[in-house]
Design an enzyme around this catalytic site. Structure first.
Site, PDB file in Angstrom:
ATOM      1  N   ASN A  10     -19.169 -20.388 -16.103  1.00 32.18           N
ATOM      2  CA  ASN A  10     -19.899 -19.370 -17.096  1.00 32.18           C
ATOM      3  C   ASN A  10     -20.202 -18.103 -16.316  1.00 32.18           C
ATOM      4  OD1 ASN A  10     -21.296 -17.906 -19.028  1.00 32.18           O
ATOM      5  ND2 ASN A  10     -23.049 -19.258 -18.956  1.00 32.18           N
ATOM      6  N   LYS A  12     -21.016 -15.339 -17.460  1.00 32.47           N
ATOM      7  CA  LYS A  12     -22.026 -14.442 -18.205  1.00 32.47           C
ATOM      8  C   LYS A  12     -21.480 -12.997 -18.048  1.00 32.47           C
ATOM      9  CE  LYS A  12     -25.192 -17.635 -16.322  1.00 32.47           C
ATOM     10  NZ  LYS A  12     -26.570 -18.097 -16.122  1.00 32.47           N
ATOM     11  N   HIS A  97     -25.556 -21.607 -25.667  1.00 32.94           N
ATOM     12  CA  HIS A  97     -26.125 -21.466 -24.236  1.00 32.94           C
ATOM     13  C   HIS A  97     -27.626 -21.018 -24.279  1.00 32.94           C
ATOM     14  CE1 HIS A  97     -26.854 -19.758 -20.278  1.00 32.94           C
ATOM     15  NE2 HIS A  97     -25.816 -20.716 -19.854  1.00 32.94           N
ATOM     16  N   GLU A  99     -29.214 -19.014 -22.856  1.00 28.67           N
ATOM     17  CA  GLU A  99     -29.604 -17.435 -22.886  1.00 28.67           C
ATOM     18  C   GLU A  99     -29.325 -16.873 -24.260  1.00 28.67           C
ATOM     19  OE1 GLU A  99     -26.962 -16.739 -19.528  1.00 28.67           O
ATOM     20  OE2 GLU A  99     -28.459 -17.805 -18.298  1.00 28.67           O
ATOM     21  N   GLU A 169     -28.255 -28.907 -20.065  1.00 20.46           N
ATOM     22  CA  GLU A 169     -28.731 -27.648 -19.290  1.00 20.46           C
ATOM     23  C   GLU A 169     -30.152 -27.402 -19.307  1.00 20.46           C
ATOM     24  OE1 GLU A 169     -25.329 -24.888 -18.035  1.00 20.46           O
ATOM     25  OE2 GLU A 169     -26.076 -24.162 -20.038  1.00 20.46           O
ATOM     26  N   GLY A 175     -29.944 -20.765 -13.308  1.00 15.05           N
ATOM     27  CA  GLY A 175     -30.194 -19.613 -12.438  1.00 15.05           C
ATOM     28  C   GLY A 175     -31.477 -19.520 -11.414  1.00 15.05           C
ATOM     29  N   SER A 215     -27.927 -24.604 -11.708  1.00 17.60           N
ATOM     30  CA  SER A 215     -27.934 -24.445 -10.496  1.00 17.60           C
ATOM     31  C   SER A 215     -26.921 -25.516  -9.592  1.00 17.60           C
ATOM     32  CB  SER A 215     -29.475 -24.513  -9.877  1.00 17.60           C
ATOM     33  OG  SER A 215     -30.258 -23.470 -10.342  1.00 17.60           O
TER      34      SER A 215
HETATM   35  C1  PEP Z   1     -25.318 -21.640 -16.937  1.00 17.23           C
HETATM   36  O1  PEP Z   1     -25.326 -20.309 -17.073  1.00 17.23           O
HETATM   37  O2  PEP Z   1     -24.630 -22.289 -17.667  1.00 17.23           O
HETATM   38  C2  PEP Z   1     -25.787 -22.057 -15.542  1.00 17.23           C
HETATM   39  C3  PEP Z   1     -25.831 -23.283 -15.488  1.00 17.23           C
HETATM   40  O3  PEP Z   1     -25.968 -21.239 -14.669  1.00 17.23           O
HETATM   41  P1  PEP Z   1     -26.285 -21.634 -13.142  1.00 17.23           P
HETATM   42  O4  PEP Z   1     -25.343 -22.584 -12.590  1.00 17.23           O
HETATM   43  O5  PEP Z   1     -26.491 -20.164 -12.282  1.00 17.23           O
HETATM   44  O6  PEP Z   1     -27.693 -21.985 -12.975  1.00 17.23           O
END
Ligand code: PEP
Length: 256
Positions: A10, A12, A97, A99, A169, A175, A215
Site C-alpha cells: 500500500n 498510500k 483501509h 485511514e 490491520e 505506521g 508495521s
Molecule cells: C498499511 O498501510 O496498510 C500498513 C499496514 O502500513 P505499515 O506497514 O506502514 O504499518
C-alpha cells in the site's frame, strides 16, 4: 486447504509518477523469485495506476486501487469508479483501509456498497478490518473486527466470497512500528475465519485469504507468516522499497 499467500504494497500518498514506475519495475523484476508461491499486488496512488500497471507488465504483479467509489458513475467529484480502476489496469482494490474507516469516517454501510460495486465490475476486493488501541484496551477487539466483517460483507454472497481477501490491520500497529505478536494476530485471524464459516460455509472460510497488516518488516515477517491463519501481508512503509517488499514476499513464500 492450501492457500497461496498474498503480499500487497500500500503506497498510500507517497512517490511521484517516475518513482512509482521505477518501484513497480523493480518489484516486477524480482517477482520471478516467488512466482507460484505468493501473489504480489501493489496499490499506488490513483493517478499512477496506468504507469504502474504498464511497468508491472506481464510479471504477475497485479495493480489495485487504494479505494473505490460506491457508485458506478455520475456526479461524484473526486471519486474514482470501479470501471476506471479496471480501465487503468487494476484487477483489485482495497476497501475499508483504516485511514479511510477511522481517518475519514467511512462506515460499514458505505463500505458494503463499495465492496458490491467493485465485485460487480469484476475487481477482487481486499477488505481491511481492525480495532483501535482504545477498542483493544477495552476488550472489544473481537466484537469490533467481527462486526466490521459482518457489516462490510453484508452484500456479498457465498459465490462472491471467492473474489474477496481480508486484511486484519490493528489500527494501533499501522505506521507506528508496533506490530501484533504472532499469537495476537493468529487469534484474531482464527476468529475471523470462524465467523466466515458461520456466515457462509466451512469450505469458503477455509479458502479465504486473511492477510496481516501493521508495521510488517523483513525482520518480523517470517514469524507472522508462520501462523496457521496468516496468509500474507498488507505492507505500508516497507513496501516503498523493492528489496524490503520482496524480502517480505520471500518470507511469505517460505511459509510452511
Ligand atoms: C498499511 O498501510 O496498510 C500498513 C499496514 O502500513 P505499515 O506497514 O506502514 O504499518
Amino acid at each position: 486447504m492450501t492457500r497461496i499467500p498474498m503480499v500487497g504494497g500500500n503506497w498510500k500518498m507517497h512517490l511521484d509518477g517516475r518513482a512509482a514506475a521505477t518501484l513497480a519495475g523493480e518489484i516486477a523484476a524480482g517477482a520471478g523469485g516467488v512466482e507460484g508461491s505468493v501473489d504480489l499486488a501493489v496499490f499506488p496512488p490513483h493517478p499512477y495506476l496506468g504507469v504502474v500497471s504498464a511497468a508491472a507488465g506481464d510479471s504477475g504483479v497485479v495493480t489495485g486501487g487504494q479505494d473505490v467509489s460506491d457508485e458506478p458513475s455520475g456526479a461524484f467529484t473526486g471519486q474514482v469508479a470501479a470501471s476506471m480502476l479496471v480501465d487503468s489496469g487494476c484487477t483489485m482494490t482495497l476497501v475499508g483501509h483504516s485511514e479511510r474507516r477511522h481517518g475519514l469516517g467511512e462506515d460499514d454501510v458505505l463500505l458494503s456498497r463499495k465492496v458490491r460495486t467493485a465485485l460487480d465490475e469484476g475487481l477482487r476486493v481486499l477488505l481491511c478490518v481492525g480495532e483501535t488501541l482504545e477498542q483493544r484496551d477495552q476488550g472489544k477487539t473481537f466484537d469490533t473486527v467481527l462486526g466490521q466483517v459482518r457489516g462490510s460483507l453484508a452484500l456479498v454472497n457465498t459465490d462472491d466470497l471467492a473474489c474477496v481477501d481480508l486484511a486484519y490491520e490493528p489500527v494501533w500497529a499501522i505506521g507506528t512500528g508496533r506490530t501484533a505478536g504472532p499469537a495476537e494476530a493468529q487469534e484474531v485471524h482464527a476468529a475471523l475465519r470462524s465467523e466466515l464459516g458461520s456466515r457462509y460455509d466451512a469450505r469458503s472460510a477455509a479458502r479465504i485469504r486473511i492477510l496481516y497488516g501493521g508495521s510488517v518488516k523483513p525482520a518480523n515477517a517470517a514469524e507472522l507468516m508462520a501462523c496457521e491463519d496468516v496468509d500474507g501481508a498488507l505492507v505500508g512503509g516497507a513496501s516503498l522499497q523493492a528489496e524490503s517488499f520482496l524480502d517480505i514476499a520471500r518470507a511469505a513464500a517460505r511459509r510452511e
